[in-house]
Design an enzyme around this catalytic site. Structure first.
Site, PDB file in Angstrom:
ATOM      1  N   LYS A 126      42.750  28.365  28.781  1.00 45.68           N
ATOM      2  CA  LYS A 126      43.402  29.116  29.854  1.00 45.68           C
ATOM      3  C   LYS A 126      44.775  29.547  29.360  1.00 45.68           C
ATOM      4  CE  LYS A 126      42.577  30.287  34.170  1.00 45.68           C
ATOM      5  NZ  LYS A 126      41.262  30.485  34.835  1.00 45.68           N
ATOM      6  N   ASP A 166      42.531  36.552  35.526  1.00 40.50           N
ATOM      7  CA  ASP A 166      42.637  35.522  36.561  1.00 40.50           C
ATOM      8  C   ASP A 166      43.631  36.121  37.566  1.00 40.50           C
ATOM      9  OD1 ASP A 166      41.894  32.435  36.972  1.00 40.50           O
ATOM     10  OD2 ASP A 166      43.976  32.629  37.559  1.00 40.50           O
ATOM     11  N   PHE A 238      42.930  38.025  49.058  1.00 41.38           N
ATOM     12  CA  PHE A 238      42.503  39.414  49.267  1.00 41.38           C
ATOM     13  C   PHE A 238      42.246  40.087  47.923  1.00 41.38           C
ATOM     14  CE2 PHE A 238      46.384  41.735  48.052  1.00 41.38           C
ATOM     15  CZ  PHE A 238      47.321  40.706  48.047  1.00 41.38           C
ATOM     16  N   ASN A 240      40.205  39.969  43.893  1.00 38.81           N
ATOM     17  CA  ASN A 240      38.890  40.179  43.338  1.00 38.81           C
ATOM     18  C   ASN A 240      37.814  39.251  43.897  1.00 38.81           C
ATOM     19  OD1 ASN A 240      37.808  41.772  41.352  1.00 38.81           O
ATOM     20  ND2 ASN A 240      37.659  40.024  39.952  1.00 38.81           N
ATOM     21  N   VAL A 241      38.150  37.961  43.989  1.00 41.98           N
ATOM     22  CA  VAL A 241      37.163  36.956  44.394  1.00 41.98           C
ATOM     23  C   VAL A 241      36.797  37.155  45.861  1.00 41.98           C
ATOM     24  CG1 VAL A 241      36.705  34.487  44.570  1.00 41.98           C
ATOM     25  CG2 VAL A 241      38.071  35.355  42.660  1.00 41.98           C
TER      26      VAL A 241
HETATM   27  O1  2IT Z   1      38.763  30.683  36.453  1.00 38.74           O
HETATM   28  C1  2IT Z   1      37.929  31.362  35.837  1.00 38.74           C
HETATM   29  O2  2IT Z   1      36.807  30.927  35.567  1.00 38.74           O
HETATM   30  C2  2IT Z   1      38.308  32.720  35.450  1.00 38.74           C
HETATM   31  N1  2IT Z   1      39.417  33.146  35.741  1.00 38.74           N
HETATM   32  C3  2IT Z   1      37.367  33.556  34.639  1.00 38.74           C
HETATM   33  C4  2IT Z   1      37.479  33.240  33.193  1.00 38.74           C
HETATM   34  C5  2IT Z   1      36.683  34.149  32.296  1.00 38.74           C
HETATM   35  O3  2IT Z   1      36.769  33.929  31.071  1.00 38.74           O
HETATM   36  O4  2IT Z   1      35.984  35.037  32.756  1.00 38.74           O
END
Ligand code: 2IT
Length: 446
Positions: A126, A166, A238, A240-241
């Site tokens: 990350k 993210d 609000f 992408n997710v």
């Molecule tokens: O928390 C996650 O799984 C993401 N932000 C996606 C990570 C990714 O490599 O697609």
């Protein structure tokens, strides 16, 4: 067993002083894993768990850039390369003022187990920065991304480490980052996922986290003979997710009544559907980080400074950020008859929420299982890039559905208690751990 967990955690706390989010994430995992490791001495003697809480590598760097007024700005950049036992480091980049080493270590640690659960060959990592995109111009965002990638490019590659988006990093930012990487390396490779459809992106990647979360909730409901159709749902966030989850929930006949932002939440009794869902994209693109304009646009109610969990719903899906639903709020949801709480955000709930749900017989889905659809489609993007080929949306969707069902089955396999109840937290932690641990054993003391 409690003494063993405490002994382990005391060492983790001493080594990672003040890293609250990281310590919280490790605690939740080792509570479930230490009993399992005690029963499986091969993991114990090789100290697999002790290795797994130490990132393989942590990179921190200066990110200088110049704002539109000509003033020099300095942010901090990070990439935590946590575990590469089963594949290249894989995980998103977060640009948000709350980003610290602790936050990224928690996210990287979760990512290792999550990526393992997807069944695809991806390690965990990350990264990100404390850069705040709020109120920044597009040119400022571009200059920041270029400066960030100038350093990051030395550490990543399609067979080494493959970042994605993210919070604060969407298609636009991935474009700026990819452009800079290509310029520096003179290579067109699948070094990032979440790319545009015209230049190597996978169909359905933008929708994948939200779609996958809903597929997972559908499977959870099935274990109690329930259907998602007609259920009321509270979503937070609000971005992408939230957008992807709302699209899929509408398609399956559930009714979304809330979304939220840092400014408060929207309650829309009519349901958040159709053009109202697409409006979320406009809110995000405005770079203002607010949801209040939705209330004016669609004649809904705005509750300033509050979170949506006070509403009576069948299903609650936090989709925004860590620790956005706490024990007091879970108590209200439970008293109001909630049937499922599922984390579409990473560690969306505080540590007390999952045990409270288990106690109250409310199904609780942990983030590393519920939100794995995003990184799963990132894995499919990597496959397509390697093949230099593109699958159709239907092909990707079918694979995503299969992966989410597999993850659910893994949770049931490792998480079913003698009384028949499913501990999804335990199931996800053990299910994710086994594959990584076996790979680490096979590769020796590295
Ligand atoms: O928390 C996650 O799984 C993401 N932000 C996606 C990570 C990714 O490599 O697609």
């Amino acid at each position: 067993m409690e003494a063993k967990v405490k002994e382990f955690m005391d060492k983790v706390i001493a080594k990672n002083l003040g890293e609250d989010e990281f310590i919280q994430a490790v605690q939740e995992v080792v509570e479930k894993l230490i009993p399992f490791v005690e029963e499986n001495p091969k993991y114990k003697s090789a100290k697999i768990l002790e290795k797994m809480v130490e990132p393989e590598r942590t990179i921190m760097f200066r990110v200088p850039w110049v704002d539109d007024k000509g003033e020099v700005q300095i942010n901090r950049g990070y990439r935590v390369e946590f575990n590469s036992a089963i594949g290249p480091y894989k995980g998103g980049l977060r640009f948000h003022p709350s980003v610290t080493l602790s936050a990224l270590k928690f996210l990287g640690f979760e990512q290792v187990l999550k990526n393992s659960l997807t069944t695809l060959p991806m390690g965990g990592g990350k990264g990100g920065s404390d850069f705040n995109p709020k109120g920044k111009s597009e040119n400022e965002i571009m200059r920041f991304c270029q400066s960030f990638m100038t350093e990051l490019s030395r550490h990543i590659g399609p067979n080494t480490d493959v970042p994605a988006g993210d919070i604060g990093v969407g298609g636009r930012e991935i474009g700026f980052l990819f452009g800079q990487y290509k310029r520096l390396r003179n290579e067109f490779t699948g070094v990032l996922t979440g790319k545009g459809m015209e230049w190597g992106g996978s169909k359905l990647r933008p929708e994948a986290t939200g779609f996958g979360a809903v597929y997972f909730v559908v499977e959870m409901l099935k274990t109690k003979g329930m259907d998602i159709k007609g259920k009321t749902v509270a979503l937070s966030g609000f971005g992408n997710v939230t957008w992807g989850a709302a699209l899929k929930l509408e398609e399956l006949g559930a009714k979304v009544i809330t979304i939220s932002g840092p400014d408060g939440y929207i309650y829309d009794a009519e349901g958040i559907t159709g053009e109202k869902i697409e409006y979320l994209l406009e809110l995000r693109a405005s770079n203002n980080d607010v949801v209040e304009p939705y209330a004016e646009e669609f004649d809904a109610k705005f509750f300033p400074g509050k979170r949506p969990w006070e509403q009576k719903v069948d299903i609650a899906i936090p989709c925004a950020i860590q620790n956005e639903l706490n024990g007091a709020e879970a108590k209200v949801l439970i008293a109001n008859g909630v049937q499922v709480i599922a984390e579409a955000s990473n560690m969306g709930t505080t540590a007390d929420v999952a045990p409270m749900c288990f106690e109250a017989n409310v199904m609780f889905g942990p983030g590393k299982a519920v939100n794995a659809g995003g990184v799963a489609v990132s894995g499919l993007e990597m496959s397509q890039n390697s093949m230099r080929f593109n699958w159709t949306a239907e092909e990707v969707d079918e694979k995503l559905k299969r992966i989410m069902t597999d993850i659910h089955n893994t949770c049931v396999k490792f998480g079913t208690e003698p009384d028949g109840r499913i501990d999804f937290v335990k199931g996800a932690n053990i299910g994710g751990f086994v594959k990584v641990a076996d790979a680490m054993l096979a590769q020796g003391h590295v």
